[in-house]
Design a protein around this motif. Structure first.
Motif, PDB file in Angstrom:
ATOM      1  N   TYR A  80     102.860  11.285  26.116  1.00 23.59           N
ATOM      2  CA  TYR A  80     102.658  11.815  24.762  1.00 23.59           C
ATOM      3  C   TYR A  80     102.095  13.236  24.857  1.00 23.59           C
ATOM      4  O   TYR A  80     100.887  13.461  24.806  1.00 23.59           O
ATOM      5  N   SER A 123      99.553   7.498  16.317  1.00 21.69           N
ATOM      6  CA  SER A 123      99.606   6.125  15.817  1.00 21.69           C
ATOM      7  C   SER A 123     100.297   5.203  16.816  1.00 21.69           C
ATOM      8  O   SER A 123      99.833   4.098  17.102  1.00 21.69           O
ATOM      9  N   GLU A 124     101.411   5.685  17.349  1.00 19.96           N
ATOM     10  CA  GLU A 124     102.160   4.878  18.331  1.00 19.96           C
ATOM     11  C   GLU A 124     101.345   4.664  19.602  1.00 19.96           C
ATOM     12  O   GLU A 124     101.294   3.554  20.143  1.00 19.96           O
ATOM     13  N   LYS A 128      99.690   1.144  21.476  1.00 21.25           N
ATOM     14  CA  LYS A 128      99.863   0.715  22.876  1.00 21.25           C
ATOM     15  C   LYS A 128      98.522   0.565  23.583  1.00 21.25           C
ATOM     16  O   LYS A 128      98.324  -0.357  24.381  1.00 21.25           O
ATOM     17  N   GLU A 210     100.981  -3.421  16.885  1.00 27.69           N
ATOM     18  CA  GLU A 210     101.827  -2.532  16.104  1.00 27.69           C
ATOM     19  C   GLU A 210     101.202  -1.140  16.044  1.00 27.69           C
ATOM     20  O   GLU A 210     100.008  -0.961  16.259  1.00 27.69           O
ATOM     21  N   ASP A 211     102.055  -0.139  15.736  1.00 32.99           N
ATOM     22  CA  ASP A 211     101.521   1.206  15.540  1.00 32.99           C
ATOM     23  C   ASP A 211     100.418   1.172  14.489  1.00 32.99           C
ATOM     24  O   ASP A 211     100.523   0.457  13.480  1.00 32.99           O
TER      25      ASP A 211
END
Length: 234
Positions: A80, A123-124, A128, A210-211
């Motif tokens: 990221y 957010s993603e 994780k 989830e995100d």
């Protein structure tokens, strides 16, 4: 007749001060005025804190557990590129028994601090990371660019409001006006971060979540104009 140099110098300075006083003497009416304006700035910068905390009877084993999770989290965050990740606080402290004298075990906590203007990517990533770490805090605030843009617009609005008030005062007193001095102040400074969540539980999920939902919203940036005007007497 000759006068001492210091006496001549004192006389010259007295003349200068008298001239300055004459120059600064105002013939009109001096009025203090204030005006304020504000604009909304988008909360386009997100900051988050992720942490892991474990306990163990052996400090060395405990450190290995925590470091393993941190290294795995850093590896997860590496793809990221739009998310800045840096180490936060790391602390180790003893856990005492009932007597308060004997150390029964140790606790260790280590943090990662994340920051990004790409809120979808953050957010993603947080979704994780929650398979390995807990999210301690998530805040939203305007970036420096967004704050500056809103502040500049608010300054223009505040000056317009100041001028409008000056016209009202001068019109009521029946004279023309001019600005003697003006001060521009950002009354809010950098808007305070908007906390979205704070979680103190120490929990590591078994599977990726989830995100994390992020609703950015806006923060208000305020500017205050203070100054003096002089109204000429007709």
């Amino acid at each position: 007749m000759k006068y001492p140099f210091w006496l001549l110098l004192a006389a010259c300075m007295s003349s200068v001060h008298a001239a300055d006083g004459a120059n600064t003497r105002r013939e009109g009416i001096v009025v203090d005025l204030n005006a304020e304006a504000s604009r909304l700035a988008p909360n386009d910068l997100a900051r988050a804190q992720a942490f892991v905390e474990f306990g163990d009877a052996t400090p060395g084993v405990l450190a290995k557990k925590v470091n393993t999770v941190i290294q795995a989290a850093l590896a997860t965050a590496r793809p990221y590129a739009n998310v800045k990740v840096r180490s936060g606080n790391t602390s180790t402290y003893p856990v005492y028994g009932k007597s308060g004298r004997t150390i029964e075990s140790w606790r260790m906590r280590s943090e990662l601090l994340l920051e990004s203007r790409d809120q979808a990517a953050l957010s993603e990533l947080l979704g994780k990371l929650q398979s390995q770490m807990a999210v301690g805090q998530l805040t939203l605030e305007p970036s420096e660019d967004a704050t500056r843009e809103a502040e500049n617009a608010a300054i223009a609005d505040a000056i317009a409001a100041f001028n409008a008030r000056a016209k009202i005062v001068a019109g009521s007193l029946g004279g023309n006006w001019r600005i003697l001095q003006m001060n521009v102040n950002n009354t809010s400074g950098m808007p305070p971060p908007r906390p979205l969540m704070q979680r103190n539980k120490v929990a590591v999920a078994a599977a990726p979540m989830e995100d994390m939902a992020i609703e950015a919203g806006e923060s208000r940036v305020s500017v205050n104009i203070s100054g003096q005007i002089e109204i000429d007497r007709k």
